[in-house]
Design a protein around this motif. Structure first.
Motif, mmCIF file in Angstrom:
data_model
loop_
_atom_site.group_PDB
_atom_site.id
_atom_site.type_symbol
_atom_site.label_atom_id
_atom_site.label_comp_id
_atom_site.label_asym_id
_atom_site.label_seq_id
_atom_site.Cartn_x
_atom_site.Cartn_y
_atom_site.Cartn_z
ATOM 1 N N GLY A 27 0.606 -1.131 -0.073
ATOM 2 C CA GLY A 27 0.198 -0.113 -0.066
ATOM 3 C C GLY A 27 0.722 1.249 0.222
ATOM 4 O O GLY A 27 0.388 2.257 0.684
ATOM 5 N N SER A 70 2.130 4.589 -2.315
ATOM 6 C CA SER A 70 1.740 5.480 -3.392
ATOM 7 C C SER A 70 2.557 4.934 -4.713
ATOM 8 O O SER A 70 3.762 4.144 -4.383
ATOM 9 N N THR A 82 -2.054 -6.472 -1.253
ATOM 10 C CA THR A 82 -2.512 -6.272 0.124
ATOM 11 C C THR A 82 -3.822 -5.374 0.141
ATOM 12 O O THR A 82 -4.170 -4.575 -0.929
ATOM 13 N N SER A 130 -4.274 -2.853 1.826
ATOM 14 C CA SER A 130 -3.847 -1.363 1.613
ATOM 15 C C SER A 130 -3.515 -0.770 0.417
ATOM 16 O O SER A 130 -3.855 0.242 -0.156
ATOM 17 N N THR A 140 5.881 -0.577 0.806
ATOM 18 C CA THR A 140 5.747 0.034 1.890
ATOM 19 C C THR A 140 6.879 0.146 3.155
ATOM 20 O O THR A 140 7.465 -0.870 3.040
ATOM 21 N N LEU A 141 7.113 0.972 4.003
ATOM 22 C CA LEU A 141 8.160 1.146 4.959
ATOM 23 C C LEU A 141 7.544 -0.141 5.829
ATOM 24 O O LEU A 141 8.286 -0.890 6.401
ATOM 25 N N HIS A 142 6.350 -0.262 5.878
ATOM 26 C CA HIS A 142 5.780 -1.351 6.919
ATOM 27 C C HIS A 142 6.369 -2.814 6.483
ATOM 28 O O HIS A 142 6.547 -3.390 7.132
ATOM 29 N N THR A 143 5.975 -3.141 5.119
ATOM 30 C CA THR A 143 6.421 -4.441 4.602
ATOM 31 C C THR A 143 7.924 -4.583 4.803
ATOM 32 O O THR A 143 8.432 -5.476 5.217
ATOM 33 N N ARG A 155 8.895 3.128 -1.693
ATOM 34 C CA ARG A 155 8.161 4.524 -2.144
ATOM 35 C C ARG A 155 7.859 5.000 -0.680
ATOM 36 O O ARG A 155 6.880 4.736 0.003
#
Ligand SMILES: Cc1cc2nc3c(=O)[nH]c(=O)nc-3n(C[C@H](O)[C@H](O)[C@H](O)COP(=O)(O)O)c2cc1C
Length: 184
Positions: A9, A11, A35, A37, A81-84, A116
């Motif tokens: 998720g 951009s 995902t 997101s 994402t930074l999360h993943t 990103r």
């Protein structure tokens, strides 16, 4: 060749669409997982993904890409994402995309994170360094401007070309002939 693409998720969902399109055109067997997101961001960005590829539910940890015995030649998280990124760096594999990335690391297979975000917190920089040291490629979705882009698609193609260069798929999306040099 079979490539697994995890779409998360961040951009830049247009990068995922173009990457899938080009790989498909090149005759590569593309499998994806998206995902929740990413689906939301896709709606915001007005992007649809091609439907002619095998798509797995990210919650399905019994799907083939969750196992190292399933042959996949390259794994790409795009956009990432930074999360993943951060989860994979610490070995947390709670969905199929993160699990596939952990499999790529444990099996020593090509793994590319098209991250990103801007700016980056310290934790993400540390996660990226750790993954690089384990052999993954950190490829920020960071287009260049020296090749004379005139459309968004030109900028997207620059990043997609970089990703494909990394996994050894030969395409010619970016034409750049600087004076005195001849490298593509
Ligand atoms: C419109 C929108 C844009 C986002 N863009 C980014 C981004 O560029 N990079 C990022 O790391 N997170 C971004 N996020 C936040 C992630 O979607 C969020 O952290 C999510 O939990 C990531 O989950 P996933 O990694 O499972 O897809 C964005 C969220 C929204 C709603």
């Amino acid at each position: 060749m079979r490539v697994f693409i995890g779409v998360t998720g961040a951009s830049g969902q247009i990068y995922a669409r173009r990457l899938i399109e080009v790989l498909h055109e090149e005759g590569v067997d593309v499998e994806i997982s998206v995902t929740r997101s990413a689906e939301y961001v896709m709606e915001q960005e007005g992007v649809d993904l091609p439907e002619n590829v095998r798509r797995y539910d990210p919650k399905d940890l019994t799907a083939p890409p969750a196992s190292g015995t399933y042959r996949i030649d390259a794994y790409i998280v795009c956009p990432c994402t930074l999360h993943t990124l951060s989860s994979v760096a610490v070995g947390v594999a709670g969905d199929l995309i993160k699990r596939a990335a952990v499999v790529a690391l444990k099996e020593g297979r090509p793994l590319v994170f098209v991250v990103r975000e801007t700016p980056w917190p310290r934790s993400a920089l540390q996660a990226a360094l750790k993954l690089r040291e384990e052999g993954a490629v950190i490829l920020p979705a960071c287009p260049a401007f020296y090749h004379g882009p005139t459309t968004i698609e030109d900028l997207v193609d620059y990043v997609v070309q970089k990703v494909l260069d990394t996994i050894g798929v030969e395409v010619d999306l970016v034409r750049y002939q600087p004076r005195g040099m001849n490298f593509r």
